[in-house]
Design an enzyme around this catalytic site. Structure first.
Site, mmCIF file in Angstrom:
data_model
loop_
_atom_site.group_PDB
_atom_site.id
_atom_site.type_symbol
_atom_site.label_atom_id
_atom_site.label_comp_id
_atom_site.label_asym_id
_atom_site.label_seq_id
_atom_site.Cartn_x
_atom_site.Cartn_y
_atom_site.Cartn_z
ATOM 1 C CB ALA A 55 60.707 -1.918 -3.531
ATOM 2 C CB SER A 107 64.178 0.918 4.124
ATOM 3 O OG SER A 107 63.267 1.388 5.088
ATOM 4 C CD GLU A 160 59.752 0.763 8.586
ATOM 5 O OE1 GLU A 160 59.074 -0.215 8.920
ATOM 6 O OE2 GLU A 160 59.770 1.822 9.230
ATOM 7 C CE1 TYR A 220 59.702 -1.645 1.558
ATOM 8 C CE2 TYR A 220 60.259 -0.971 3.802
ATOM 9 C CZ TYR A 220 60.358 -0.786 2.433
ATOM 10 O OH TYR A 220 61.114 0.257 1.941
ATOM 11 N NE ARG A 266 56.195 8.845 1.465
ATOM 12 C CZ ARG A 266 56.873 7.709 1.594
ATOM 13 N NH1 ARG A 266 57.032 6.878 0.584
ATOM 14 N NH2 ARG A 266 57.450 7.409 2.744
HETATM 15 P P1 NDP Z 1 57.097 4.127 -4.603
HETATM 16 O O1 NDP Z 1 56.198 3.131 -3.991
HETATM 17 O O2 NDP Z 1 56.601 5.513 -4.858
HETATM 18 O O3 NDP Z 1 57.608 3.546 -6.031
HETATM 19 C C1 NDP Z 1 57.891 2.185 -6.208
HETATM 20 C C2 NDP Z 1 58.272 1.933 -7.648
HETATM 21 O O4 NDP Z 1 58.569 0.532 -7.833
HETATM 22 C C3 NDP Z 1 57.172 2.264 -8.671
HETATM 23 O O5 NDP Z 1 57.766 2.870 -9.792
HETATM 24 C C4 NDP Z 1 56.628 0.875 -9.043
HETATM 25 O O6 NDP Z 1 56.082 0.826 -10.341
HETATM 26 C C5 NDP Z 1 57.930 0.083 -9.008
HETATM 27 N N1 NDP Z 1 57.693 -1.378 -8.932
HETATM 28 C C6 NDP Z 1 57.014 -2.040 -7.961
HETATM 29 N N2 NDP Z 1 57.012 -3.340 -8.214
HETATM 30 C C7 NDP Z 1 57.695 -3.532 -9.373
HETATM 31 C C8 NDP Z 1 58.014 -4.672 -10.165
HETATM 32 N N3 NDP Z 1 57.635 -5.900 -9.830
HETATM 33 N N4 NDP Z 1 58.747 -4.495 -11.292
HETATM 34 C C9 NDP Z 1 59.123 -3.270 -11.672
HETATM 35 N N5 NDP Z 1 58.845 -2.141 -10.965
HETATM 36 C C10 NDP Z 1 58.128 -2.279 -9.837
HETATM 37 O O7 NDP Z 1 58.415 4.170 -3.726
HETATM 38 P P2 NDP Z 1 59.400 5.420 -3.347
HETATM 39 O O8 NDP Z 1 59.704 6.165 -4.573
HETATM 40 O O9 NDP Z 1 58.883 6.110 -2.150
HETATM 41 O O10 NDP Z 1 60.697 4.623 -2.855
HETATM 42 C C11 NDP Z 1 61.702 4.195 -3.776
HETATM 43 C C12 NDP Z 1 62.480 3.044 -3.163
HETATM 44 O O11 NDP Z 1 63.105 3.462 -1.962
HETATM 45 C C13 NDP Z 1 61.628 1.826 -2.783
HETATM 46 O O12 NDP Z 1 62.435 0.687 -3.005
HETATM 47 C C14 NDP Z 1 61.377 2.016 -1.294
HETATM 48 O O13 NDP Z 1 61.130 0.782 -0.673
HETATM 49 C C15 NDP Z 1 62.697 2.641 -0.875
HETATM 50 N N6 NDP Z 1 62.656 3.508 0.286
HETATM 51 C C16 NDP Z 1 61.773 4.552 0.315
HETATM 52 C C17 NDP Z 1 61.783 5.442 1.369
HETATM 53 C C18 NDP Z 1 60.829 6.574 1.432
HETATM 54 O O14 NDP Z 1 60.680 7.155 2.527
HETATM 55 N N7 NDP Z 1 60.187 6.964 0.338
HETATM 56 C C19 NDP Z 1 62.767 5.288 2.479
HETATM 57 C C20 NDP Z 1 63.664 4.171 2.321
HETATM 58 C C21 NDP Z 1 63.612 3.335 1.257
HETATM 59 P P3 NDP Z 1 54.498 1.041 -10.621
HETATM 60 O O15 NDP Z 1 54.320 2.529 -10.783
HETATM 61 O O16 NDP Z 1 54.287 0.262 -11.863
HETATM 62 O O17 NDP Z 1 53.744 0.506 -9.434
HETATM 63 P P1 GDR Z 2 56.639 3.804 6.966
HETATM 64 O O1 GDR Z 2 55.675 4.959 6.383
HETATM 65 O O2 GDR Z 2 55.904 2.614 7.395
HETATM 66 O O3 GDR Z 2 57.544 4.475 7.965
HETATM 67 O O4 GDR Z 2 57.460 3.389 5.653
HETATM 68 P P2 GDR Z 2 54.145 5.281 6.635
HETATM 69 O O5 GDR Z 2 53.962 6.693 6.234
HETATM 70 O O6 GDR Z 2 53.247 4.257 6.020
HETATM 71 O O7 GDR Z 2 53.978 5.143 8.249
HETATM 72 C C1 GDR Z 2 54.680 5.973 9.145
HETATM 73 C C2 GDR Z 2 54.118 5.818 10.554
HETATM 74 O O8 GDR Z 2 52.802 6.380 10.604
HETATM 75 C C3 GDR Z 2 51.942 5.486 11.308
HETATM 76 N N1 GDR Z 2 50.539 5.706 10.914
HETATM 77 C C4 GDR Z 2 50.020 5.489 9.694
HETATM 78 N N2 GDR Z 2 50.604 5.079 8.535
HETATM 79 C C5 GDR Z 2 49.809 4.971 7.439
HETATM 80 N N3 GDR Z 2 50.380 4.608 6.272
HETATM 81 N N4 GDR Z 2 48.468 5.247 7.475
HETATM 82 C C6 GDR Z 2 47.833 5.634 8.624
HETATM 83 O O9 GDR Z 2 46.629 5.867 8.640
HETATM 84 C C7 GDR Z 2 48.658 5.780 9.795
HETATM 85 N N5 GDR Z 2 48.405 6.171 11.056
HETATM 86 C C8 GDR Z 2 49.542 6.118 11.728
HETATM 87 C C9 GDR Z 2 52.460 4.100 10.930
HETATM 88 O O10 GDR Z 2 51.976 3.122 11.832
HETATM 89 C C10 GDR Z 2 53.968 4.351 11.002
HETATM 90 O O11 GDR Z 2 54.420 4.215 12.320
HETATM 91 C C11 GDR Z 2 57.937 4.349 4.717
HETATM 92 C C12 GDR Z 2 57.907 3.695 3.320
HETATM 93 O O12 GDR Z 2 58.212 4.679 2.354
HETATM 94 C C13 GDR Z 2 58.932 2.581 3.234
HETATM 95 O O13 GDR Z 2 59.004 2.106 1.889
HETATM 96 C C14 GDR Z 2 60.290 3.143 3.663
HETATM 97 O O14 GDR Z 2 61.267 2.131 3.624
HETATM 98 C C15 GDR Z 2 60.203 3.735 5.056
HETATM 99 O O15 GDR Z 2 59.227 4.763 5.054
HETATM 100 C C16 GDR Z 2 61.528 4.345 5.507
#
Ligand code: NDP
Ligand code: GDR
Length: 319
Positions: free
Chosen positions: A81, A124, A126, A148, A183
């Site tokens: 994603a 998520s 979110e 998103y 991360r």
């Molecule tokens: P990352 O951003 O670390 O990884 C995203 C992955 O998606 C990468 O491997 C990226 O590939 C791949 N990707 C993006 N666009 C495409 C595309 N067009 N075609 C094929 N592959 C693609 O995410 P996370 O590992 O943190 O999260 C995994 C999933 O879980 C995501 O869908 C995220 O939205 C969801 N999620 C994450 C949470 C979290 O806290 N981490 C919480 C809830 C949901 P590339 O390396 O090439 O960019």
């Molecule tokens: P989130 O994660 O939006 O919850 O989505 P992120 O770590 O980006 O933000 C968490 C909270 O921190 C506040 N914040 C900042 N965020 C970022 N990135 N950078 C900053 O400098 C900063 N300062 C404050 C944000 O406003 C927010 O409130 C993540 C992603 O992994 C999604 O793909 C996933 O679905 C959700 O978690 C669950």
């Protein structure tokens, strides 16, 4: 015969932990990767020789058909994603295409190529956005607050709809924020732990952030991928909230992270409007009782352990 799993998003944080976990369980692991001009396998470098890579993109239906045909998976984990919330405001159409419609494309391929495969969708917290109740459960209504989150809400519903329309084993894991030393550095947790390490090592003098008041239910990614796997081992397909059940503010994250290296965050952190969002999600806290009861899952790593693990890892990387 070993089970076969296809992981989309295998180069991402969760993909790397899930691939490790499934390889340990004896799975044949296929990883979907998109074409890139430079290799980006850092997170899976240590296991890349054990993975079969298939090239495909969420935007390209034929490539997905082919990836499923080559791998003939028993289980598909759709983790790919556009996952960074701020980018979804600057690239809303692309985010909708990847994060929303991408789910439909994979499900269409699944129905054509391997309808018996079990399907996991990475939904998520979110989606709860401007929350309607505290804590959030599988029954809490959605109120997404970013392009998103809107795209993820679509992905969630299309997964449930495919299950109900066609009898697929398709499930949605509603995962709350989960973090790790792997991360991406733009997310707030890693941005902070990377910043703390830089400041401690004298490589940087300050750390610019957005709001410090937002609260998140932060867990460890290594724990959460186990819940994904468990969801596909059940007799009946169902959706689950995966969370720790505790919440902390960005400020509390800062206190623990800077405190761990003997510093006070107030001496280094500045607030910068560039990191504020057009609409914020103020507080998330998940109710994990269904996952505990039915999956027998529970998180093992505490908030303090998570923060210190990430700071220590960044200190080691930069040192
Ligand atoms: P990352 O951003 O670390 O990884 C995203 C992955 O998606 C990468 O491997 C990226 O590939 C791949 N990707 C993006 N666009 C495409 C595309 N067009 N075609 C094929 N592959 C693609 O995410 P996370 O590992 O943190 O999260 C995994 C999933 O879980 C995501 O869908 C995220 O939205 C969801 N999620 C994450 C949470 C979290 O806290 N981490 C919480 C809830 C949901 P590339 O390396 O090439 O960019
Ligand atoms: P989130 O994660 O939006 O919850 O989505 P992120 O770590 O980006 O933000 C968490 C909270 O921190 C506040 N914040 C900042 N965020 C970022 N990135 N950078 C900053 O400098 C900063 N300062 C404050 C944000 O406003 C927010 O409130 C993540 C992603 O992994 C999604 O793909 C996933 O679905 C959700 O978690 C669950």
């Amino acid at each position: 015969m070993a089970k076969k799993a296809l992981i989309t998003g295998i180069t991402g944080q969760d993909g790397s932990y899930l691939a490790e976990y499934l390889l340990d369980l004896g799975y044949d692991v296929y990883g979907m990767v998109r074409r890139s001009s430079t290799e980006n396998l850092e997170r899976i470098d240590h296991i890349k020789n054990d993975i079969e890579f298939v090239q495909a993109d969420l935007l390209d239906q034929a490539s997905l058909d082919k990836a499923l045909d080559i791998s003939q998976p028993d289980e598909i984990y759709n983790l790919a994603a556009q996952s960074f919330v701020p980018t979804s405001w600057s690239q809303p159409v692309l985010t909708g295409q990847f994060t929303g419609l991408g789910v439909t494309r994979i499900l269409e391929s699944l129905r054509q190529v391997c309808p018996e495969a079990k399907f996991y969708q990475a939904s998520s917290s979110e989606m709860f956005g401007k929350v309607r109740e505290v804590p959030q459960t599988e029954m809490t209504p959605f109120h997404p607050r970013s392009p998103y989150a809107v795209a993820k809400t679509y992905g969630h519903h299309i997964t449930v709809n495919n299950r109900e329309s066609f009898g697929l084993f398709a499930v949605s894991g509603i995962l709350f924020n989960h973090e790790s030393p792997r991360r991406g550095r733009e997310f707030v947790t890693r941005k902070i732990t990377d910043g703390v390490a830089r400041i401690k090592l004298g490589l940087s003098k300050e750390l610019a952030l957005g709001t410090l008041d937002a609260e998140r239910d932060w867990g460890f990614a290594g724990d959460y991928v186990k819940a994904m796997h468990l969801m596909l081992q059940q007799d009946e397909p169902d959706d689950f909230v995966v969370a720790t059940g505790t919440t902390h503010s960005v400020r509390q994250f800062l206190e623990v992270a800077f405190g761990h290296v003997g510093l006070n965050y107030e001496d280094y952190v500045t607030q910068d409007p560039r990191f504020m969002r057009p609409a914020e999600v103020d507080q998330l806290i998940g109710d994990n009782s269904k996952a505990k009861r039915i999956l027998g899952w529970e998180p093992k790593v505490s908030f303090e352990q998570l923060v210190t693990m990430m700071v220590d890892s960044d200190l080691e990387l930069l040192g």
